[in-house]
Motif scaffolding. Structure first.
Motif, PDB file in Angstrom:
ATOM      1  N   ILE A   1       0.563   1.059  -4.015  1.00 48.06           N
ATOM      2  CA  ILE A   1      -0.786   1.351  -4.509  1.00 48.06           C
ATOM      3  C   ILE A   1      -1.163   2.802  -4.246  1.00 48.06           C
ATOM      4  CG2 ILE A   1      -3.238   0.784  -4.218  1.00 48.06           C
ATOM      5  CD1 ILE A   1      -2.391  -2.073  -3.479  1.00 48.06           C
ATOM      6  N   SER A   2      -0.836   3.305  -3.058  1.00 38.64           N
ATOM      7  CA  SER A   2      -1.319   4.630  -2.641  1.00 38.64           C
ATOM      8  C   SER A   2      -0.347   5.736  -3.035  1.00 38.64           C
ATOM      9  CB  SER A   2      -1.540   4.644  -1.129  1.00 38.64           C
ATOM     10  OG  SER A   2      -0.291   4.595  -0.467  1.00 38.64           O
TER      11      SER A   2
ATOM     12  N   VAL B   1      -9.679   1.205  -2.780  1.00 38.62           N
ATOM     13  CA  VAL B   1      -9.429   0.406  -3.985  1.00 38.62           C
ATOM     14  C   VAL B   1     -10.746   0.158  -4.720  1.00 38.62           C
ATOM     15  CG1 VAL B   1      -8.696  -1.869  -4.821  1.00 38.62           C
ATOM     16  CG2 VAL B   1      -7.313  -0.668  -3.119  1.00 38.62           C
TER      17      VAL B   1
ATOM     18  N   SER C   1     -11.161  -0.810  -8.757  1.00 39.83           N
ATOM     19  CA  SER C   1     -10.231  -1.942  -8.843  1.00 39.83           C
ATOM     20  C   SER C   1     -10.652  -3.049  -7.890  1.00 39.83           C
ATOM     21  CB  SER C   1      -8.809  -1.485  -8.512  1.00 39.83           C
ATOM     22  OG  SER C   1      -8.320  -0.656  -9.534  1.00 39.83           O
TER      23      SER C   1
ATOM     24  N   TYR D   1      -5.782  -6.265  -8.473  1.00 41.48           N
ATOM     25  CA  TYR D   1      -4.493  -6.322  -7.781  1.00 41.48           C
ATOM     26  C   TYR D   1      -4.181  -7.757  -7.381  1.00 41.48           C
ATOM     27  CZ  TYR D   1      -3.956  -1.268  -7.469  1.00 41.48           C
ATOM     28  OH  TYR D   1      -3.780   0.060  -7.767  1.00 41.48           O
TER      29      TYR D   1
ATOM     30  N   TRP E   1       0.834  -1.197   0.000  1.00 38.11           N
ATOM     31  CA  TRP E   1       0.000   0.000   0.000  1.00 38.11           C
ATOM     32  C   TRP E   1       0.873   1.253   0.000  1.00 38.11           C
ATOM     33  CZ3 TRP E   1      -4.752   1.379  -1.072  1.00 38.11           C
ATOM     34  CH2 TRP E   1      -5.215   2.639  -0.648  1.00 38.11           C
TER      35      TRP E   1
ATOM     36  N   LEU F   1      -2.852   3.216  -7.938  1.00 40.53           N
ATOM     37  CA  LEU F   1      -4.302   3.465  -7.956  1.00 40.53           C
ATOM     38  C   LEU F   1      -4.591   4.726  -8.774  1.00 40.53           C
ATOM     39  CD1 LEU F   1      -6.624   1.852  -6.671  1.00 40.53           C
ATOM     40  CD2 LEU F   1      -6.669   3.533  -4.829  1.00 40.53           C
TER      41      LEU F   1
ATOM     42  N   ALA G   1      -5.950   4.999 -12.802  1.00 41.77           N
ATOM     43  CA  ALA G   1      -7.351   5.456 -12.711  1.00 41.77           C
ATOM     44  C   ALA G   1      -7.916   5.806 -14.085  1.00 41.77           C
ATOM     45  CB  ALA G   1      -7.456   6.642 -11.762  1.00 41.77           C
TER      46      ALA G   1
ATOM     47  N   ALA H   1     -12.096   3.154  -6.486  1.00 40.31           N
ATOM     48  CA  ALA H   1     -11.377   3.473  -7.721  1.00 40.31           C
ATOM     49  C   ALA H   1     -11.692   2.469  -8.829  1.00 40.31           C
ATOM     50  CB  ALA H   1      -9.870   3.495  -7.451  1.00 40.31           C
TER      51      ALA H   1
END
Lengths: 315, 315
Positions: free
Chosen positions: B259-260, B299, B304, B279, B236, B266, B270, B302
């Motif tokens: 991810i962040s 997640v 995902s 993921y 993350w 993410l 997008a 967004a």
């Protein structure tokens, strides 16, 4: 000493991924009454707090998951393990591959003979995954045909008295040495395959002999003085695997005395009257896995047992 | 094309044997609502008869046991497997260790770059366990940044059209070369970490990118043309593992874009409107594993998804 059997099958496990022999097909379909088995793995503890692994099976990750005793302990921070040490008795894939499961920066004492340590740490750098940080793997000498102290825990008092027995047998085929490499070495064949005799504080002994190419007469008194024997149960017949595969090596050529026959282990061990005799490292092709087989009855009639995953006993 | 997710965790799996982080402790005790996960493993099939493995996870033996499609087929003799090929996209332990589970004299096509093949077959002889017999492992060239035919079955018509993408990233630390060995080689860094784009016969594409150190802008149109994306969900935060272990490397240093964050996957993904975004390769420390976490909600918000072991879909 507490002894946990986390896996009792030979290399490949039972069923084996690509095997459709009677046993493997039958255990998948339910047509043969038999229990699936993970690859041979034993864990021992002298105090229930720290554990020592005997070899490192390719199934070790799931074997640890299945065993609450081997999980991180409370109050020990975010990374912890009660597994203090591992004894590697040979360099076969099914004895060493599980080391790769133990690669997460965790302190670990690994006992191996000098030759086996060389195969792993010098000739197969993938095992350097265990040495990414200081205080991760500490390799310790496993001497052949000697008594030694097997450490298991955070204090010198934690551990076992142990004897090693050098067993006839070869280094695995993959370990033939790297052509042109300066690290390929003359190997000491005494260091290829070891058996272990572990002593409890009360003097009881456990013999761990999952790979026995040849059973020496001179060992019999030693084994008869043991409380429990975990003995090579790989094959029933010398030509068992050749019959199934249509080619290949005999049991003895692969380093395993068969159970049956006039020179088989069932007859050779029949005279031992003191120890509990348990077959372990049972190949998927071995008819003793079928609980309805006559071969299984013969083992029981001879006073021997066949290990199951999950067995747990005190020595 | 049928796609089966046999494992969705990063190296070590979830829970990890020696980890007592909030996620691992919680999944063991039931205190955190999360599903255990095996190490990342995907299997694909163009016809349901023959399968290709994407990498070879250390949990591969149990992943095959759990999947009837991957068992020996009836009427094919005592040794058989529908697993025709394996593509190795990098030499990390969690991408290659499972090859050792496949060592039982079974024919197998193994695709790897020249550098990765050298690491495995020349520098780590333990992988010679796959080459004990003729017609066992056949190593095939996995070219970098090229289209190639990925064979999968007993006929040239069985297989996939496939593209490989070279991804910024290093060979694993263990593969530094053997000091003094003549086989240590200058490595081509383009061959260290590959992503794959697989084409179905109907023209749908699957992107498999479990290890992405850096997401290039130039890939975005390529990814937007895909039907499904299996993307690196390891961490993350960039400093997630350092916080848990108290030391170590950042996510990016380990070859994983987090991810962040403003430069995280993410946000960067997008803008892709066509593909299903999933993921995979999720580390045990990642808060998205907790089904009640705000990170998991982000997640989902967004658009995902987070892979689960056992997912099975058609492309």
């Amino acid at each position: 000493v507490r002894v946990k059997i986390l896996g009792s099958a030979a290399g490949g496990g039972f069923p084996q991924w690509n095997c459709a022999c009677r046993n493997c097909s039958g255990v998948r379909s339910g047509g043969v009454r038999a229990n699936p088995r993970l690859q041979t793995q034993v864990a021992i503890s002298h105090n229930g707090k720290w554990w020592c692994l005997l070899n490192a099976s390719p199934d070790l990750r799931s074997q640890i998951l299945n065993s609450p005793e081997l999980h991180p302990r409370e109050g020990q921070g975010t990374r912890d393990s009660p597994i203090a040490s591992v004894v590697i008795t040979g360099a076969d894939v099914d004895q060493v591959a599980g080391l790769l499961h133990l690669r997460e920066f965790q302190p670990l004492q690994i006992y191996a003979t000098e030759s086996v340590r060389g195969i792993l740490t010098e000739e197969n750098p993938i095992f350097r995954a265990l040495q990414q940080a200081p205080n991760q793997a500490t390799w310790r000498e496993l001497p052949a045909n000697q008594e030694f102290q097997l450490d298991c825990g955070d204090q010198p008092s934690n551990g076992f008295k142990c004897e090693s027995i050098s067993i006839a047998g070869d280094f695995p085929a993959y370990a033939g040495g790297i052509t042109g490499s300066t690290v390929a070495r003359a190997r000491n064949s005494n260091q290829a395959v070891l058996g272990l005799i572990l002593h409890s504080a009360s003097g009881k002994k456990l013999a761990y002999l999952p790979n026995v190419a040849k059973l020496e007469d001179s060992w019999l008194p030693l084994l008869d003085a043991c409380h429990t024997l975990l003995f090579d149960g790989t094959f029933w017949d010398d030509d068992e695997l050749i019959r199934i595969r249509g080619e290949g090596k005999s049991a003895r050529e692969m380093g395993h005395i068969p159970i049956s026959g006039p020179e088989g282990s069932l007859k050779r061990l029949a005279g031992l009257t003191h120890p509990r005799k348990i077959y372990i490292h049972v190949n998927n092709t071995n008819p003793i896995l079928d609980e309805d087989s006559s071969e299984r009855q013969q083992v029981a009639a001879a006073g021997s047992e066949i290990a199951e995953d999950g067995w747990d006993f005190e020595l």
